[in-house]
Design an enzyme around this catalytic site. Structure first.
Site, PDB file in Angstrom:
ATOM      1  N   LYS A  44      50.776  32.275  44.177  1.00 21.14           N
ATOM      2  CA  LYS A  44      51.852  32.391  43.119  1.00 21.14           C
ATOM      3  C   LYS A  44      51.491  33.522  42.059  1.00 21.14           C
ATOM      4  O   LYS A  44      52.630  33.893  41.404  1.00 21.14           O
ATOM      5  CB  LYS A  44      51.788  31.088  42.240  1.00 21.14           C
ATOM      6  CG  LYS A  44      52.038  29.898  43.150  1.00 21.14           C
ATOM      7  CD  LYS A  44      52.064  28.384  42.579  1.00 21.14           C
ATOM      8  CE  LYS A  44      50.759  28.015  42.264  1.00 21.14           C
ATOM      9  NZ  LYS A  44      50.146  27.276  43.224  1.00 21.14           N
ATOM     10  N   GLY A  45      50.399  34.016  42.033  1.00 23.68           N
ATOM     11  CA  GLY A  45      49.902  35.059  40.848  1.00 23.68           C
ATOM     12  C   GLY A  45      51.071  36.295  40.529  1.00 23.68           C
ATOM     13  O   GLY A  45      50.966  36.625  39.296  1.00 23.68           O
ATOM     14  N   ASP A 104      40.586  41.449  43.534  1.00 22.03           N
ATOM     15  CA  ASP A 104      39.236  41.031  43.303  1.00 22.03           C
ATOM     16  C   ASP A 104      38.109  41.137  44.301  1.00 22.03           C
ATOM     17  O   ASP A 104      37.755  42.246  44.505  1.00 22.03           O
ATOM     18  CB  ASP A 104      39.334  39.442  42.765  1.00 22.03           C
ATOM     19  CG  ASP A 104      38.138  38.691  41.930  1.00 22.03           C
ATOM     20  OD1 ASP A 104      37.146  39.431  41.933  1.00 22.03           O
ATOM     21  OD2 ASP A 104      38.383  38.069  41.115  1.00 22.03           O
ATOM     22  N   LYS A 132      40.067  44.811  40.242  1.00 17.99           N
ATOM     23  CA  LYS A 132      38.503  44.575  39.611  1.00 17.99           C
ATOM     24  C   LYS A 132      37.725  45.067  40.771  1.00 17.99           C
ATOM     25  O   LYS A 132      36.933  44.538  41.698  1.00 17.99           O
ATOM     26  CB  LYS A 132      38.254  43.189  39.648  1.00 17.99           C
ATOM     27  CG  LYS A 132      38.747  42.370  38.442  1.00 17.99           C
ATOM     28  CD  LYS A 132      38.389  40.983  38.286  1.00 17.99           C
ATOM     29  CE  LYS A 132      38.718  40.248  36.838  1.00 17.99           C
ATOM     30  NZ  LYS A 132      38.112  38.919  36.898  1.00 17.99           N
ATOM     31  N   PHE A 153      37.820  37.485  32.448  1.00 16.18           N
ATOM     32  CA  PHE A 153      38.633  36.357  33.376  1.00 16.18           C
ATOM     33  C   PHE A 153      39.838  36.617  32.554  1.00 16.18           C
ATOM     34  O   PHE A 153      39.794  36.088  31.436  1.00 16.18           O
ATOM     35  CB  PHE A 153      37.981  35.187  32.951  1.00 16.18           C
ATOM     36  CG  PHE A 153      38.404  34.279  33.963  1.00 16.18           C
ATOM     37  CD1 PHE A 153      39.705  33.497  33.807  1.00 16.18           C
ATOM     38  CD2 PHE A 153      37.972  34.104  35.400  1.00 16.18           C
ATOM     39  CE1 PHE A 153      40.248  32.658  34.670  1.00 16.18           C
ATOM     40  CE2 PHE A 153      38.550  33.320  36.129  1.00 16.18           C
ATOM     41  CZ  PHE A 153      39.778  32.429  35.948  1.00 16.18           C
ATOM     42  N   ILE A 154      40.920  37.018  33.277  1.00 18.45           N
ATOM     43  CA  ILE A 154      42.203  37.359  32.757  1.00 18.45           C
ATOM     44  C   ILE A 154      43.154  36.282  33.208  1.00 18.45           C
ATOM     45  O   ILE A 154      43.223  35.985  34.040  1.00 18.45           O
ATOM     46  CB  ILE A 154      42.631  38.760  32.817  1.00 18.45           C
ATOM     47  CG1 ILE A 154      42.577  39.004  34.303  1.00 18.45           C
ATOM     48  CG2 ILE A 154      41.929  39.867  32.023  1.00 18.45           C
ATOM     49  CD1 ILE A 154      43.445  40.341  34.677  1.00 18.45           C
ATOM     50  N   ASP A 160      46.432  32.805  36.488  1.00 15.31           N
ATOM     51  CA  ASP A 160      46.143  31.496  36.139  1.00 15.31           C
ATOM     52  C   ASP A 160      44.575  30.854  35.968  1.00 15.31           C
ATOM     53  O   ASP A 160      43.841  31.776  36.497  1.00 15.31           O
ATOM     54  CB  ASP A 160      46.715  30.375  36.901  1.00 15.31           C
ATOM     55  CG  ASP A 160      45.801  30.171  38.466  1.00 15.31           C
ATOM     56  OD1 ASP A 160      45.459  31.228  38.786  1.00 15.31           O
ATOM     57  OD2 ASP A 160      45.218  29.127  38.710  1.00 15.31           O
ATOM     58  N   ARG A 166      49.784  30.621  33.430  1.00 12.99           N
ATOM     59  CA  ARG A 166      50.807  31.798  34.171  1.00 12.99           C
ATOM     60  C   ARG A 166      52.160  32.087  33.425  1.00 12.99           C
ATOM     61  O   ARG A 166      52.780  33.329  33.525  1.00 12.99           O
ATOM     62  CB  ARG A 166      51.295  31.109  35.486  1.00 12.99           C
ATOM     63  CG  ARG A 166      50.265  30.780  36.644  1.00 12.99           C
ATOM     64  CD  ARG A 166      51.024  30.301  37.842  1.00 12.99           C
ATOM     65  NE  ARG A 166      49.822  29.810  38.683  1.00 12.99           N
ATOM     66  CZ  ARG A 166      48.952  30.274  39.636  1.00 12.99           C
ATOM     67  NH1 ARG A 166      48.879  31.490  39.632  1.00 12.99           N
ATOM     68  NH2 ARG A 166      48.369  29.795  40.324  1.00 12.99           N
TER      69      ARG A 166
HETATM   70  C1  PRP Z   1      44.462  35.034  43.403  1.00 13.65           C
HETATM   71  C2  PRP Z   1      45.186  36.427  43.439  1.00 13.65           C
HETATM   72  C3  PRP Z   1      45.001  37.359  44.734  1.00 13.65           C
HETATM   73  C4  PRP Z   1      43.459  36.732  45.069  1.00 13.65           C
HETATM   74  C5  PRP Z   1      42.654  37.832  44.816  1.00 13.65           C
HETATM   75  O1  PRP Z   1      45.103  34.447  44.189  1.00 13.65           O
HETATM   76  O2  PRP Z   1      46.578  36.237  43.228  1.00 13.65           O
HETATM   77  O3  PRP Z   1      45.715  36.659  45.648  1.00 13.65           O
HETATM   78  O4  PRP Z   1      43.167  35.528  44.418  1.00 13.65           O
HETATM   79  O5  PRP Z   1      41.119  37.451  45.027  1.00 13.65           O
HETATM   80  P1  PRP Z   1      40.528  38.031  46.197  1.00 13.65           P
HETATM   81  O6  PRP Z   1      40.519  39.589  46.158  1.00 13.65           O
HETATM   82  O7  PRP Z   1      39.038  37.749  45.762  1.00 13.65           O
HETATM   83  O8  PRP Z   1      40.970  37.365  47.523  1.00 13.65           O
HETATM   84  P2  PRP Z   1      44.791  32.622  44.138  1.00 13.65           P
HETATM   85  O9  PRP Z   1      44.085  32.367  45.371  1.00 13.65           O
HETATM   86  O10 PRP Z   1      44.130  32.420  42.761  1.00 13.65           O
HETATM   87  O11 PRP Z   1      46.242  32.250  44.163  1.00 13.65           O
HETATM   88  P3  PRP Z   1      47.369  32.207  42.915  1.00 13.65           P
HETATM   89  O12 PRP Z   1      47.929  33.582  43.414  1.00 13.65           O
HETATM   90  O13 PRP Z   1      48.145  31.024  43.333  1.00 13.65           O
HETATM   91  O14 PRP Z   1      46.712  31.890  41.549  1.00 13.65           O
END
Ligand code: PRP
Length: 181
Positions: A44-45, A104, A132, A153-154, A160, A166
């Protein structure tokens, strides 16, 4: 400002400027291309960034959505991804643009790249709002990153913590006491 936020990293105005630049980069990339790129929001991010980005582009695009979950409610990536909701469209022979809010560890990106390439996409381009690089555990990178950040941590503008924050219109650093309590 929300009282759980320590400081603002990107204001609404700064976000709009970053989005405009990313849209121009994509328009230039696809200038003269006959096929219509398929823009994919990794939910969802990325949803806020995605909606603003596609509206800022001049290139005609198609849109689709996929939910891949990795974090649960923790602030650390588990390295495990699960497809919660798959794409509606076929990516075979398409120019695919994956839109992320953050890269990340890179695990999600690797999973998406392998999946989409395996389904026969013609090209695969990644645009992310945040990168990152210091957190990377796999060798992967976005083609376009709006903003490089350290290990803060943003939250906000789609990002979120435990599914909260969000809908903040800006991106801010979350106070440590919120995620360490
Ligand atoms: C977050 C973000 C990326 C992923 C990045 O998604 O939206 O998709 O993590 O992290 P990584 O590089 O360590 O894989 P999350 O799984 O938190 O779901 P969300 O988008 O619903 O918040």
């Amino acid at each position: 400002m929300n009282s759980d936020i320590q400081s603002i990293v990107l204001s609404e105005k700064q976000i709009a400027e970053k989005v405009e630049k990313a849209a121009k980069w994509l328009d230039a990339k696809f200038e003269g291309t006959q096929s219509v790129p398929l823009m994919i929001s990794v939910l969802k991010g990325s949803v806020m960034f995605f909606c603003d980005l596609v509206r800022a582009m001049d290139t005609p695009v198609q849109i689709d959505f996929m939910t891949v979950s990795s974090y649960g409610s923790s602030s650390e990536s588990s390295g495990m991804q699960r497809i919660v909701m798959d794409l509606a469209a076929s990516v075979e022979g398409r120019d695919v643009v994956l839109v992320e809010d953050i890269v990340d560890s890179g695990n999600t990106l690797v999973k998406m790249r392998d999946l989409i390439s395996g389904r026969g996409a013609k090209s695969f381009t990644v645009v992310t709002l945040f990168d990152k690089p210091s957190r990377r555990t796999v060798n992967v990178s976005a083609d376009y990153s709006c903003f490089e950040i350290g290990n803060e941590f943003i939250v906000g503008y789609g990002l979120d913590y435990a599914q909260k924050y969000r809908n903040l219109p800006y991106v801010g650093i979350l106070k440590r006491e919120i995620y360490e309590k």
